[in-house]
Design an enzyme around this catalytic site. Structure first.
Site: not given
Length: 355
Positions: A311, A229, A326, A200, A309
């Site tokens: 991720s 992801d 994720s 993402h 942040g």
């Protein structure tokens, strides 16, 4: 944010990952007073998982019981107990087999793919644990309740206090055009330098920098979300050799020498550019999360916290890369639940290797 490294250091890291698993001694089943390193526990845990898979409908998964410091294999047929003991694990007779629980998961995918829900098989409970966040109300709640009730004893419903969210935000760490995320692990593809982050994140930006409004350091070459992801970013400098290390956010790093599959009960740690270093345990595998942006399956469910942040940041156990952050619910002040994309799946799909 805690102790952010310099931009030069950022590019030498294998990710904004977490600290090494403490090398505390653990009692293994069948060893009496003997002890073993975490690496041996991981090896035996994966051997137990292989046996559980081979037993098919005579088993229902495996896990590491941290309280008793023993590996457990769930079986539905008591005659399989000697095979379990032969691996050094403890057999536990349960009601539902892996195929029965997977059928329940398939039914949920058909009947309850509702934003704000998640599910994963938990071998410790011999059930599919279904989670609903506070956004699941009204008709959506009625639909979910009906789907879970139809599964009988194969599923249990729980609730989380905060919504499931992707852990992405504007701010720090690796910067895209309008977002920031965290670098996961440095990898190579055909000898060239790349890094992994969340899909993402890759969807949100085609280029990346190590500082806000800074010079480009890499370009997204593949991004997979939803469904899975992960994203692959190629370094602009093809001659660079980013180290296979992770940032411990205390001024030190941990070397990463390879990737491994997670197992339920495993102690893991994660670090990200927002919240720094945090730890917890693996609570489920092959999890599905229905974010508002789309559904993702095959994830690692954990008790580790994360914040916006974080991720793409790395989940690992010692020197083994385990996952990419994720999303999830909660934060690192009140606690939370976070899901991770397995690194082994991303490496396989991209033809990449840990340096």
């Amino acid at each position: 944010m805690t102790n952010r490294p310099t931009s030069a250091a950022r590019l030498t890291l294998a990710g904004t990952a977490a600290a090494t698993l403490a090398a505390t001694a653990v009692l293994l089943p069948g060893t009496g007073a003997a002890t073993a390193a975490p690496a041996q526990v991981a090896h035996q845990a994966r051997a137990a998982a292989t046996l559980a898979a081979r037993l098919g409908n005579r088993a229902a998964g495996s896990y590491y019981d941290a309280a008793s410091r023993r590996l457990v294999v769930d079986i539905t047929d008591a005659s399989a107990a000697p095979q379990v003991r032969a691996t050094g694990a403890v057999p536990k007779v349960v009601h539902y087999s892996t195929p029965q629980l997977r059928t329940a998961v398939a039914d949920l995918a058909k009947q309850a793919r509702i934003a704000g829900t998640a599910w994963a098989i938990d071998p410790r409970q011999d059930k599919v644990v279904v989670t609903a966040d506070p956004t699941v109300t009204g008709a959506k709640r009625t639909r979910l309740d009906a789907a879970v009730e139809a599964l009988g004893g194969r599923a249990v419903l729980r609730h989380t206090a905060s919504p499931f969210k992707l852990k992405i935000a504007g701010g720090d760490a690796i910067w895209g055009s309008s977002v920031r995320c965290s670098l996961g692990f440095n990898v190579t593809v055909n000898g060239a330098p790349y890094f992994l982050t969340a899909g993402h994140c890759g969807n949100a930006s085609s280029t990346w920098s190590d500082t806000q409004d800074g010079s480009e350091v890499g370009q997204t070459v593949d991004s997979q979300f939803p469904g899975t992801d992960y994203a692959l970013v190629q370094y602009d400098d093809s001659g660079s050799s980013p180290a296979s290390e992770v940032d411990l956010y205390d001024g030190s790093t941990q070397q990463i020498t390879g990737a491994a599959d997670a197992y339920v009960g495993e102690s893991v740690q994660r670090s990200g550019s927002t919240s720094g270093l945090h730890g917890g345990s693996v609570t489920g595998l092959d999890a599905t999360v229905n974010y508002s942006e789309g559904s993702v399956s095959g994830l690692i469910d954990t008790s580790v916290c994360a914040e916006a942040g974080d991720s793409g940041g790395a989940l690992f156990d010692g020197s083994s890369a385990i996952g990419l952050t994720s999303g999830g619910s909660g934060d690192c002040s009140s606690g939370g639940e976070t899901f991770f994309q397995p690194v082994t799946a991303a490496l396989s799909a991209e033809g990449a290797t840990i340096p």
